[in-house]
Design a protein around this motif. Structure first.
Motif, mmCIF file in Angstrom:
data_model
loop_
_atom_site.group_PDB
_atom_site.id
_atom_site.type_symbol
_atom_site.label_atom_id
_atom_site.label_comp_id
_atom_site.label_asym_id
_atom_site.label_seq_id
_atom_site.Cartn_x
_atom_site.Cartn_y
_atom_site.Cartn_z
ATOM 1 N N VAL A 140 40.112 92.877 24.700
ATOM 2 C CA VAL A 140 39.628 91.779 25.665
ATOM 3 C C VAL A 140 38.423 91.171 25.264
ATOM 4 O O VAL A 140 38.297 89.921 25.531
ATOM 5 C CB VAL A 140 39.905 92.463 26.897
ATOM 6 C CG1 VAL A 140 39.477 91.596 28.168
ATOM 7 C CG2 VAL A 140 41.376 93.038 27.174
ATOM 8 N N LYS A 141 37.544 91.858 25.112
ATOM 9 C CA LYS A 141 35.982 91.153 25.017
ATOM 10 C C LYS A 141 35.933 90.172 23.939
ATOM 11 O O LYS A 141 35.491 89.219 24.268
ATOM 12 C CB LYS A 141 35.268 92.360 24.780
ATOM 13 C CG LYS A 141 33.681 91.775 24.698
ATOM 14 C CD LYS A 141 32.818 93.128 24.575
ATOM 15 C CE LYS A 141 31.436 92.721 24.082
ATOM 16 N NZ LYS A 141 30.407 93.762 23.855
ATOM 17 N N SER A 142 36.559 90.624 22.673
ATOM 18 C CA SER A 142 36.706 89.642 21.638
ATOM 19 C C SER A 142 37.553 88.375 22.247
ATOM 20 O O SER A 142 37.102 87.332 21.579
ATOM 21 C CB SER A 142 37.054 90.255 20.315
ATOM 22 O OG SER A 142 38.831 90.456 20.501
ATOM 23 N N LEU A 143 38.565 88.703 22.828
ATOM 24 C CA LEU A 143 39.327 87.407 23.126
ATOM 25 C C LEU A 143 38.800 86.722 24.092
ATOM 26 O O LEU A 143 38.800 85.190 24.142
ATOM 27 C CB LEU A 143 40.785 87.777 23.738
ATOM 28 C CG LEU A 143 41.665 88.531 22.730
ATOM 29 C CD1 LEU A 143 43.039 89.296 23.336
ATOM 30 C CD2 LEU A 143 42.305 87.420 21.748
ATOM 31 N N ILE B 1 35.027 86.503 24.827
ATOM 32 C CA ILE B 1 33.617 86.250 24.259
ATOM 33 C C ILE B 1 33.783 85.204 23.011
ATOM 34 O O ILE B 1 32.972 84.315 23.271
ATOM 35 C CB ILE B 1 32.986 87.511 23.950
ATOM 36 C CG1 ILE B 1 32.965 88.498 24.963
ATOM 37 C CG2 ILE B 1 31.616 86.932 23.408
ATOM 38 C CD1 ILE B 1 31.824 88.478 26.057
ATOM 39 N N ARG B 2 34.589 85.260 22.248
ATOM 40 C CA ARG B 2 34.620 84.320 21.205
ATOM 41 C C ARG B 2 35.044 82.959 21.439
ATOM 42 O O ARG B 2 34.357 82.190 21.346
ATOM 43 C CB ARG B 2 35.558 84.722 20.132
ATOM 44 C CG ARG B 2 35.128 85.913 19.188
ATOM 45 C CD ARG B 2 36.121 86.323 18.057
ATOM 46 N NE ARG B 2 35.711 87.326 17.532
ATOM 47 C CZ ARG B 2 36.550 88.078 16.671
ATOM 48 N NH1 ARG B 2 37.626 88.021 16.497
ATOM 49 N NH2 ARG B 2 35.975 89.305 16.138
ATOM 50 N N PRO B 3 35.872 82.759 22.283
ATOM 51 C CA PRO B 3 36.053 81.232 22.925
ATOM 52 C C PRO B 3 34.954 80.841 23.842
ATOM 53 O O PRO B 3 34.480 79.760 23.558
ATOM 54 C CB PRO B 3 37.270 81.195 23.481
ATOM 55 C CG PRO B 3 38.067 82.587 23.192
ATOM 56 C CD PRO B 3 36.967 83.437 22.828
ATOM 57 N N THR B 4 34.433 81.699 24.498
ATOM 58 C CA THR B 4 33.221 81.376 25.404
ATOM 59 C C THR B 4 32.119 80.981 24.335
ATOM 60 O O THR B 4 31.304 80.002 24.540
ATOM 61 C CB THR B 4 32.904 82.288 26.271
ATOM 62 O OG1 THR B 4 33.992 82.922 26.871
ATOM 63 C CG2 THR B 4 31.647 82.093 27.133
ATOM 64 N N LYS B 5 31.729 81.805 23.408
ATOM 65 C CA LYS B 5 30.716 81.486 22.554
ATOM 66 C C LYS B 5 30.961 80.366 21.605
ATOM 67 O O LYS B 5 29.957 79.401 21.430
ATOM 68 C CB LYS B 5 30.468 82.881 21.497
ATOM 69 C CG LYS B 5 29.710 83.941 21.824
ATOM 70 C CD LYS B 5 29.529 84.852 20.880
ATOM 71 C CE LYS B 5 28.554 86.063 21.176
ATOM 72 N NZ LYS B 5 28.324 87.048 20.084
ATOM 73 N N PHE B 6 32.119 80.271 21.285
ATOM 74 C CA PHE B 6 32.477 78.802 20.617
ATOM 75 C C PHE B 6 32.293 77.522 21.499
ATOM 76 O O PHE B 6 31.728 76.685 20.919
ATOM 77 C CB PHE B 6 33.902 78.722 20.151
ATOM 78 C CG PHE B 6 34.543 77.455 19.523
ATOM 79 C CD1 PHE B 6 34.053 77.015 18.350
ATOM 80 C CD2 PHE B 6 35.214 76.723 20.548
ATOM 81 C CE1 PHE B 6 34.431 75.857 17.573
ATOM 82 C CE2 PHE B 6 35.738 75.492 19.868
ATOM 83 C CZ PHE B 6 35.127 75.025 18.510
ATOM 84 N N VAL B 7 32.544 77.727 22.581
ATOM 85 C CA VAL B 7 32.263 76.225 23.612
ATOM 86 C C VAL B 7 30.932 76.362 23.919
ATOM 87 O O VAL B 7 30.501 75.181 23.847
ATOM 88 C CB VAL B 7 32.938 76.628 24.958
ATOM 89 C CG1 VAL B 7 32.607 75.693 26.177
ATOM 90 C CG2 VAL B 7 34.597 76.556 24.994
#
Length: 170
Positions: free
Chosen positions: A126-129, A131-137
């Motif tokens: 869940v964290k990777s799902l 956090i990754r989009p959030t980091k990308f944005v």
């Protein structure tokens, strides 16, 4: 035998048993200290609890069995009971109890680890799902912001350099 002598022998035995009980209570606290790491404040609290329980046990026995009368043989009986327990039973009781508690503690830790492993795995997914989009944005936003700043700064520099050239050329 005289009835008073029999009664005193009976009381002497009761207070020997009280001494054994106090020794056992003392060992319970020793077992807890050996099985779990406790800070000093907890040790002080445990000591206070031990002495309170010991005092209440002796006072209860004094009032129930001897009408609150204090006699010298009562203290001798307590001391003898504690000494007998410490000499003959304490080492075995503590050793066996610590082994049992450590064994149970290890089983509980393994069960907790077994239960929490899937939860931690799910949390990681869940964290990777999330956090990754959030980091990308966030990174895209920072790149865009830096690009805009760089573009504006370069425009300002080029405008300033044209103004300087025009002033020099005049």
């Amino acid at each position: 035998m005289n009835e008073i002598t029999v009664n005193q022998a009976y009381l002497f035995m009761i207070f020997i048993l009280n001494g054994i009980l106090i020794g056992l209570i003392f060992d319970i606290f020793r077992i807890l200290r050996r099985s779990f790491d406790t800070p000093n404040i907890i040790t002080y609290i445990e000591d206070t609890i031990f002495w309170t329980i010991s005092a209440l046990t002796v006072l209860y026995s004094l009032f129930v069995f001897n009408n609150g009368q204090i006699r010298g043989y009562i203290f001798i009986g307590l001391f003898l009971g504690i000494a007998m327990y410490m000499l003959f039973l304490s080492k075995t009781v503590v050793k066996i109890s610590v082994k049992i508690i450590v064994f149970i503690k290890n089983i509980v830790y393994k069960i907790i680890k077994l239960i929490t492993y899937p939860l931690l795995f799910i949390l990681k997914i869940v964290k990777s799902l999330l956090i990754r989009p959030t980091k990308f944005v966030y990174n895209s936003y920072n790149s865009m912001k830096n690009g805009i700043k760089t573009g504006i700064n370069s425009k300002i520099k080029s405008k300033n350099s044209k103004n300087l050239q025009n002033k020099e050329g005049i």
